[in-house]
Scaffold this motif. Structure first.
Motif, PDB file in Angstrom:
ATOM      1  N   ASP A  89      50.817   2.949  30.888  1.00  0.00           N
ATOM      2  CA  ASP A  89      51.014   3.262  29.478  1.00  0.00           C
ATOM      3  C   ASP A  89      49.691   3.470  28.733  1.00  0.00           C
ATOM      4  O   ASP A  89      49.683   3.995  27.630  1.00  0.00           O
ATOM      5  N   LEU A  90      48.602   2.988  29.321  1.00  0.00           N
ATOM      6  CA  LEU A  90      47.314   3.065  28.631  1.00  0.00           C
ATOM      7  C   LEU A  90      46.972   4.498  28.254  1.00  0.00           C
ATOM      8  O   LEU A  90      46.600   4.777  27.108  1.00  0.00           O
ATOM      9  N   ASP A 108      46.473   8.730  24.239  1.00  0.00           N
ATOM     10  CA  ASP A 108      46.828  10.053  23.724  1.00  0.00           C
ATOM     11  C   ASP A 108      47.467   9.964  22.340  1.00  0.00           C
ATOM     12  O   ASP A 108      47.161  10.781  21.463  1.00  0.00           O
ATOM     13  N   LEU A 109      48.327   8.975  22.219  1.00  0.00           N
ATOM     14  CA  LEU A 109      48.983   8.789  20.913  1.00  0.00           C
ATOM     15  C   LEU A 109      47.954   8.491  19.826  1.00  0.00           C
ATOM     16  O   LEU A 109      47.998   9.060  18.732  1.00  0.00           O
ATOM     17  N   GLU A 135      55.573   2.877  17.355  1.00  0.00           N
ATOM     18  CA  GLU A 135      56.620   1.864  17.164  1.00  0.00           C
ATOM     19  C   GLU A 135      57.447   1.714  18.441  1.00  0.00           C
ATOM     20  O   GLU A 135      57.747   0.602  18.876  1.00  0.00           O
ATOM     21  N   GLN A 136      57.774   2.847  19.065  1.00  0.00           N
ATOM     22  CA  GLN A 136      58.511   2.805  20.327  1.00  0.00           C
ATOM     23  C   GLN A 136      57.714   2.060  21.389  1.00  0.00           C
ATOM     24  O   GLN A 136      58.256   1.280  22.158  1.00  0.00           O
ATOM     25  N   PHE A 137      56.412   2.334  21.379  1.00  0.00           N
ATOM     26  CA  PHE A 137      55.533   1.676  22.348  1.00  0.00           C
ATOM     27  C   PHE A 137      55.609   0.157  22.182  1.00  0.00           C
ATOM     28  O   PHE A 137      55.704  -0.597  23.152  1.00  0.00           O
ATOM     29  N   SER A 138      55.614  -0.298  20.924  1.00  0.00           N
ATOM     30  CA  SER A 138      55.627  -1.742  20.722  1.00  0.00           C
ATOM     31  C   SER A 138      56.985  -2.336  21.115  1.00  0.00           C
ATOM     32  O   SER A 138      57.058  -3.426  21.681  1.00  0.00           O
ATOM     33  N   LYS A 139      58.047  -1.571  20.854  1.00  0.00           N
ATOM     34  CA  LYS A 139      59.375  -2.076  21.262  1.00  0.00           C
ATOM     35  C   LYS A 139      59.475  -2.186  22.780  1.00  0.00           C
ATOM     36  O   LYS A 139      59.988  -3.176  23.317  1.00  0.00           O
ATOM     37  N   ILE A 181      48.326  -5.743  23.912  1.00  0.00           N
ATOM     38  CA  ILE A 181      48.336  -4.451  23.215  1.00  0.00           C
ATOM     39  C   ILE A 181      46.982  -4.199  22.571  1.00  0.00           C
ATOM     40  O   ILE A 181      46.442  -3.085  22.619  1.00  0.00           O
ATOM     41  N   ILE A 182      46.396  -5.260  22.024  1.00  0.00           N
ATOM     42  CA  ILE A 182      45.076  -5.089  21.419  1.00  0.00           C
ATOM     43  C   ILE A 182      44.061  -4.714  22.501  1.00  0.00           C
ATOM     44  O   ILE A 182      43.202  -3.846  22.290  1.00  0.00           O
ATOM     45  N   ASN A 183      44.232  -5.303  23.652  1.00  0.00           N
ATOM     46  CA  ASN A 183      43.356  -4.967  24.772  1.00  0.00           C
ATOM     47  C   ASN A 183      43.455  -3.472  25.118  1.00  0.00           C
ATOM     48  O   ASN A 183      42.449  -2.799  25.315  1.00  0.00           O
ATOM     49  N   VAL A 184      44.680  -2.988  25.143  1.00  0.00           N
ATOM     50  CA  VAL A 184      44.889  -1.571  25.410  1.00  0.00           C
ATOM     51  C   VAL A 184      44.212  -0.726  24.332  1.00  0.00           C
ATOM     52  O   VAL A 184      43.556   0.291  24.619  1.00  0.00           O
ATOM     53  N   HIS A 185      44.348  -1.208  23.091  1.00  0.00           N
ATOM     54  CA  HIS A 185      43.748  -0.495  21.962  1.00  0.00           C
ATOM     55  C   HIS A 185      42.226  -0.418  22.135  1.00  0.00           C
ATOM     56  O   HIS A 185      41.621   0.635  21.931  1.00  0.00           O
TER      57      HIS A 185
END
Lengths: 336, 109
Positions: A7-8, A13-14, A31-35, A47-51
């Protein structure tokens, strides 16, 4: 971690798309990604790590200060991640409890089921509706070999499961009282001893016990602090409160209960209820006892079972179909 | 609805002034504050119900357990200034015979 890595690139890309275009659809996809992450039990700090990784790929020249601040944020989010994990496991436990409670509720139903008896010369109506899953009200009919009819109506104070368990205890104690000792005062005295010994101090039980003897057409009764019922005197077309004094079950050890009796004439009615009937509220207003009687009166021409059902429907409507308390109403009418 | 609980605990007497409704939602708070007071030997716990306009049977449960606790701990429970509707509940349940209730001054609207 493999799903996350997969997903990274998607996240990167998003993010890129959003930074460039400020496009709403990218936000929606975030939002979909977080769900999706929640479904896969991915914690907020991941998620923050991915960010952070995406940011570094997009801006290799990212200032050192921003990079450190992101790591700082990541640390700050760890507790949220833990809290979220806890929430997940609580949610699972809650589902398990819920299903256990519904099993218990149906067991209670089976255990406490009482059959409305056929007694010659008496028209009997009974209704008992719980406000929640488990009923804290209890009523029971006992028909002895000598044709006497015993009626118990009770309310366990303390709601929910402990109340329901206490109810089962009462039922079995009552079953074990010998038939020749079934007079109301004796029953309440025995039950009082059982409840006093066994029940949590904040829990107690109110009970009214009545015994109708068709051989002399008399009604014998005692009350342990129960909401008073009413007697309808057909000859005078008048209702009166059934007065019976006595303290609730389970508070003092050697309580004695006075037994009362009255002759029942043709057309007379004995009305037994719990406080779920008399404590009905319409919005913020409490109903008055007279209103209960007015409603009973307006349906009095019906057979007893139809009568109690109509009274229930009336108060259900009055409270917008949301009962605050368990509702039990029993009416005996001596046929002409 | 809420229940305000105001405890003033001086020497041998604790006065617990209540305002609001005592029901299944507020009873646990009341129990939490009231029970520890009754655990002190010789203590007189006076509960003022002047501003309690509604109480259901869960509330009675709290007072019954407080009463039992006073007997175990040699303290005393006293209820004062009950409104009619609340008083009726104590009367029906026969608890007026075993709880010290001063009904000479009625509370309420």
């Amino acid at each position: 971690m493999s799903t996350l890595n997969m997903d990274l690139s998607n996240y990167r890309d998003l993010l890129k798309q959003y930074i460039r275009t400020q496009d709403e659809t990218a936000l929606y996809q975030a939002e979909q990604f977080s769900k999706l992450s929640m479904q896969q039990n991915i914690s907020p700090e991941e998620i923050i790590n991915v960010h952070i990784q995406a940011l570094q790929e997009l801006y290799p020249e990212l200032p050192e200060g921003i990079k450190s601040s992101m790591n700082f944020l990541l640390e700050a989010m760890i507790s949220y991640g833990l809290a979220y994990q806890e929430f997940q496991s609580l949610r699972e436990q809650q589902l398990a409890l819920k299903s256990e409670i519904s099993v218990a509720a149906s067991m209670q139903q089976t255990l406490l089921t009482t059959v409305k008896p056929e007694v010659e010369g008496l028209d009997i109506g009974a209704i008992s509706i719980p406000a929640n899953q488990m009923n804290g009200d209890y009523h029971h009919f006992v028909q002895n070999d000598d044709n006497k009819l015993g009626i118990a109506i009770a309310d366990v104070i303390g709601k929910g499961i402990p109340a329901a368990l206490a109810m089962s205890m009462i039922k079995y104690s009552m079953d074990s009282i010998p038939e020749n000792r079934m007079d109301p005062s004796n029953i309440l005295e025995s039950l009082n001893r059982v409840v006093e010994r066994n029940v949590d101090p904040s829990m107690f039980i109110t009970m009214f016990y009545g015994l109708y003897d068709p051989s002399n057409e008399k009604f014998y009764y005692s009350s342990a602090g129960h909401e008073p019922g009413f007697y309808y005197n057909a000859a005078e077309d008048k209702f009166e409160e059934i007065e019976a004094r006595g303290v609730v079950l389970g508070v003092t050890r050697d309580t004695e209960y006075r037994q009362y009796e009255r002759k029942v004439n043709a057309g007379d009615m004995i009305i037994m209820l719990t406080d779920g009937v008399t404590e009905c509220r319409q919005g913020d207003r409490f109903i008055e006892p007279e209103e209960v009687l007015d409603v009973i009166k307006s349906y009095m021409h019906l057979p007893a079972q139809k009568l109690v059902e109509q009274v229930y429907k009336h108060f259900e409507r009055l409270q917008d179909f949301h009962l605050r308390d368990d509702f039990t109403l029993i009416i005996l009418r001596k046929e002409v | 609805m809420n229940l305000d609980i105001n405890v003033s605990d001086k020497d041998s007497t604790a006065v617990v002034a209540l305002a609001g409704e005592i029901d299944a939602f507020t009873a646990p708070q009341l129990k939490e504050q009231l029970l520890p007071l009754t655990k002190e030997s010789g203590k007189v716990v006076e509960v003022n119900l002047e501003n309690v306009n509604y109480m259901d049977s869960t509330g009675l449960g709290v007072f019954v357990s407080a009463l039992k606790s006073t007997k175990e701990n040699n303290s005393e429970l006293k209820l004062v200034q009950l409104q009619d509707r609340v008083m009726r509940l104590f009367e029906i349940t026969g608890l007026t015979d075993i709880i010290n209730i001063d009904s000479t001054v009625r509370g309420g609207s």
